[in-house]
Design an enzyme around this catalytic site. Structure first.
Site, short mmCIF file in Angstrom:
data_model
loop_
_atom_site.label_atom_id
_atom_site.label_comp_id
_atom_site.label_asym_id
_atom_site.label_seq_id
_atom_site.Cartn_x
_atom_site.Cartn_y
_atom_site.Cartn_z
CG ASN A 87 60.27 -53.56 -34.32
OD1 ASN A 87 61.34 -54.06 -34.03
ND2 ASN A 87 59.44 -53.08 -33.42
N GLY A 93 58.16 -57.78 -35.69
CA GLY A 93 57.30 -57.18 -34.69
C GLY A 93 56.65 -55.87 -35.11
CG HIS A 100 57.09 -46.88 -35.78
ND1 HIS A 100 56.42 -47.61 -36.74
CD2 HIS A 100 57.11 -47.64 -34.67
CE1 HIS A 100 56.04 -48.78 -36.22
NE2 HIS A 100 56.46 -48.82 -34.97
#
Length: 114
Positions: A87, A93, A100
């Site tokens: 994301n 989001g 990550h």
């Protein structure tokens, strides 16, 4: 970054269930799993999002991807299939602004995701 949650996991200031680690990456279980296998893979250095990681252009993005696949193999989801999600930005989001990869598997994942 002194206030970054994931940087604090890298330095062991905050505990996490580490499942894989290399010289430049670390993978740990998500505290709010969305699938039976839900592991986050991060670079140890701070990059805000996937775009910043891509611009680093030092092979680190490749290492994160390889670490994500190693996690999928170790977790037993590589054969049946797994999803990798990055994301990038709040509208996508992203809530922790340290890049990550989510490694999701262990159940049938639908499309579109949300």
């Amino acid at each position: 970054m002194t206030d970054c949650l994931f940087c604090k996991i890298v330095t062991k200031e905050i505990p996490a269930t580490i499942v894989h680690e290399t010289d430049r990456t670390v993978a740990f279980r998500d505290v709010n799993p969305q699938a039976p296998t839900h592991v986050l893979v991060i670079p140890k250095g701070h990059y805000e999002n996937a775009a910043a990681l891509a611009e680093a252009d030092d092979g680190l993005a490749d290492e994160v991807l390889k670490a994500a696949h190693a996690v999928a193999v170790r977790e037993g989801v590589a054969g049946g299939g797994y999803r990798l999600v990055f994301n990038t930005g709040p509208q996508a989001g992203q809530t922790v602004f340290h890049v990550h990869a989510h490694v999701l598997g262990g159940r049938t994942l639908t499309w579109p995701p949300g």
